[in-house]
Design a protein around this motif. Structure first.
Motif, mmCIF file in Angstrom:
data_model
loop_
_atom_site.group_PDB
_atom_site.id
_atom_site.type_symbol
_atom_site.label_atom_id
_atom_site.label_comp_id
_atom_site.label_asym_id
_atom_site.label_seq_id
_atom_site.Cartn_x
_atom_site.Cartn_y
_atom_site.Cartn_z
ATOM 1 N N GLY A 89 9.974 55.300 -9.391
ATOM 2 C CA GLY A 89 10.252 55.339 -10.663
ATOM 3 C C GLY A 89 11.672 55.125 -10.775
ATOM 4 N N THR A 90 12.368 56.266 -9.994
ATOM 5 C CA THR A 90 13.913 56.396 -10.451
ATOM 6 C C THR A 90 14.622 55.235 -9.864
ATOM 7 N N GLN A 91 14.157 54.831 -8.785
ATOM 8 C CA GLN A 91 14.868 53.768 -8.354
ATOM 9 C C GLN A 91 14.912 52.604 -9.214
ATOM 10 N N ALA A 92 13.417 52.574 -9.434
ATOM 11 C CA ALA A 92 13.284 51.175 -10.309
ATOM 12 C C ALA A 92 14.144 51.153 -11.563
ATOM 13 N N ALA A 93 14.284 52.342 -12.126
ATOM 14 C CA ALA A 93 15.236 52.296 -13.396
ATOM 15 C C ALA A 93 16.575 51.958 -13.012
ATOM 16 N N LEU A 94 17.159 52.641 -11.689
ATOM 17 C CA LEU A 94 18.344 52.025 -11.507
ATOM 18 C C LEU A 94 18.664 50.618 -11.055
ATOM 19 N N LEU A 95 17.475 50.159 -10.603
ATOM 20 C CA LEU A 95 17.592 48.583 -10.352
ATOM 21 C C LEU A 95 17.562 47.775 -11.877
ATOM 22 N N VAL A 96 16.627 48.451 -12.525
ATOM 23 C CA VAL A 96 16.575 47.539 -13.844
ATOM 24 C C VAL A 96 18.141 47.533 -14.484
ATOM 25 N N ALA A 97 18.821 48.673 -14.374
ATOM 26 C CA ALA A 97 20.225 48.832 -14.955
ATOM 27 C C ALA A 97 21.133 47.729 -14.245
ATOM 28 N N GLN A 98 20.801 47.401 -13.045
ATOM 29 C CA GLN A 98 21.646 46.561 -12.350
ATOM 30 C C GLN A 98 21.298 45.111 -12.356
ATOM 31 N N LEU A 99 20.046 45.037 -12.374
ATOM 32 C CA LEU A 99 19.391 43.734 -12.308
ATOM 33 C C LEU A 99 18.936 42.920 -13.601
ATOM 34 N N GLY A 100 18.754 43.743 -14.503
ATOM 35 C CA GLY A 100 18.320 43.338 -15.809
ATOM 36 C C GLY A 100 17.063 42.599 -15.978
ATOM 37 N N VAL A 101 16.142 43.008 -15.020
ATOM 38 C CA VAL A 101 14.988 42.416 -14.850
ATOM 39 C C VAL A 101 13.839 43.608 -15.336
ATOM 40 N N PRO A 102 12.659 43.177 -15.884
ATOM 41 C CA PRO A 102 11.738 44.149 -16.357
ATOM 42 C C PRO A 102 11.251 44.946 -15.311
ATOM 43 N N HIS A 103 10.930 46.330 -15.443
ATOM 44 C CA HIS A 103 10.239 47.604 -14.747
ATOM 45 C C HIS A 103 8.755 47.247 -15.035
ATOM 46 N N ILE A 104 7.785 46.872 -14.109
ATOM 47 C CA ILE A 104 6.424 46.934 -14.314
ATOM 48 C C ILE A 104 5.774 47.940 -13.586
ATOM 49 N N SER A 105 5.572 49.255 -14.155
ATOM 50 C CA SER A 105 4.951 50.693 -13.596
ATOM 51 C C SER A 105 3.520 50.618 -13.922
ATOM 52 N N THR A 106 2.554 50.593 -13.212
ATOM 53 C CA THR A 106 1.115 50.721 -13.521
ATOM 54 C C THR A 106 0.955 52.224 -13.892
ATOM 55 N N GLY A 107 1.591 53.034 -13.106
ATOM 56 C CA GLY A 107 1.571 54.546 -13.697
ATOM 57 C C GLY A 107 1.792 54.808 -15.107
ATOM 58 N N GLY A 138 12.715 37.476 -12.944
ATOM 59 C CA GLY A 138 12.160 38.407 -11.959
ATOM 60 C C GLY A 138 11.442 39.779 -12.572
ATOM 61 N N PHE A 139 11.261 40.608 -11.712
ATOM 62 C CA PHE A 139 10.447 41.904 -12.181
ATOM 63 C C PHE A 139 10.627 42.770 -10.811
ATOM 64 N N ILE A 140 10.483 44.118 -11.342
ATOM 65 C CA ILE A 140 10.237 45.154 -10.357
ATOM 66 C C ILE A 140 8.913 45.933 -10.591
ATOM 67 N N LEU A 141 7.985 45.452 -9.631
ATOM 68 C CA LEU A 141 6.694 46.060 -9.620
ATOM 69 C C LEU A 141 6.815 47.419 -8.935
ATOM 70 N N ASP A 142 6.284 48.371 -9.562
ATOM 71 C CA ASP A 142 6.051 49.757 -9.161
ATOM 72 C C ASP A 142 4.703 50.374 -9.182
ATOM 73 N N GLY A 143 3.957 50.812 -8.229
ATOM 74 C CA GLY A 143 2.672 51.102 -8.436
ATOM 75 C C GLY A 143 1.559 50.125 -8.038
ATOM 76 N N TYR A 144 1.828 48.889 -7.937
ATOM 77 C CA TYR A 144 0.901 47.920 -7.715
ATOM 78 C C TYR A 144 1.606 47.095 -6.712
ATOM 79 N N PRO A 145 0.764 46.639 -5.742
ATOM 80 C CA PRO A 145 -0.480 47.030 -5.271
ATOM 81 C C PRO A 145 -0.546 48.260 -4.606
ATOM 82 N N ARG A 146 -1.738 48.904 -4.552
ATOM 83 C CA ARG A 146 -2.152 50.166 -4.063
ATOM 84 C C ARG A 146 -3.070 49.933 -2.946
ATOM 85 N N ASN A 147 -3.722 48.999 -2.730
ATOM 86 C CA ASN A 147 -4.670 49.032 -1.417
ATOM 87 C C ASN A 147 -4.749 47.342 -1.418
#
Ligand code: ADP
Length: 192
Positions: free
Chosen positions: A14-32, A80-89
């Motif tokens: 989650g922390t890294q996704a937030a930093l990447l969003v700031a750099q890349l300007g793409v949405p962060h999608i966190s299933t959590g 683009g996007f940053i997917l965080d928490g999916y897929p989990r299996n």
């Protein structure tokens, strides 16, 4: 850049996704986060899911695939996007592939944040104090780590087999970890 972020609970996705969003300007999608929001709003699905997440188990695949499909169908993902928490299996990994294929937005890269189990317990104990997440108790964290090892770790292998996986060391200051991830993305971009 369409990025799938993988890593055990407490690895700092989650922390890294937030930093990447700031750099890349793409949405962060966190299933959590989507699940916690649904629980906070008190929707039927949210409350149902909360009883599962509080135990550290996985929410059923059909619920998750509906949730992620709805999110991926919005029109803000052209860059683009940053997917965080999916897929989990593995089942989720396969259904994500199909969804992204259909949307003509296949994943470019999967990044796995490596971290050792002792660090995880320490980090999450601190987060429990700071954020009070109901699934951050020691018992639940141990269960999340077990679920991760059994069900989610094979997802990294799945991406490795497709030549999409890079592992990044998740220890040290968060800015340093972010730099490691960004350098992976730059290399990846140059090679395509
Ligand atoms: P962490 O990665 O630190 O465990 P998350 O915020 O990503 O935390 O997820 C919290 C909880 O939400 C998980 O333990 C799980 O119960 C549920 N969850 C999130 N994403 C999924 C998913 N893709 N499939 C099933 N359950 C999920």
């Amino acid at each position: 850049m369409r990025i799938v972020l993988l890593g055990p609970p407490g690895s700092g996705k989650g922390t890294q996704a937030a930093l990447l969003v700031a750099q890349l300007g793409v949405p962060h999608i966190s299933t959590g986060a989507l699940l916690r929001n649904a629980a906070k709003r008190g929707t039927e699905l949210g409350l149902q899911a909360k009883s599962i997440t509080d135990k550290g188990e996985l929410v059923p695949d059909d619920i998750m695939s509906d949730m992620i499909e709805e999110r991926l169908s919005r029109d803000d993902l052209d860059n683009g996007f940053i997917l965080d928490g999916y897929p989990r299996n593995l089942a989720q990994a396969k259904s994500l592939d199909i969804m992204l294929e259909r949307l003509d937005k296949p994943a470019d890269v999967a990044i796995h944040i490596d971290i050792d189990p002792e660090q995880i317990i320490k980090r999450i104990a601190r987060r429990e104090k700071e954020e009070g997440r109901a699934d951050d108790t020691e018992k639940t964290v141990r269960n999340r780590m077990r679920v991760y090892a059994e069900q989610t770790a094979p997802v990294a292998d799945y991406y490795a087999e497709r030549g999409l996986l890079t592992r990044v060391l998740g220890n040290g200051p968060k800015e340093e970890i972010s730099q490691r991830i960004l350098s992976v993305l730059t290399i990846d971009r140059q090679s395509t």
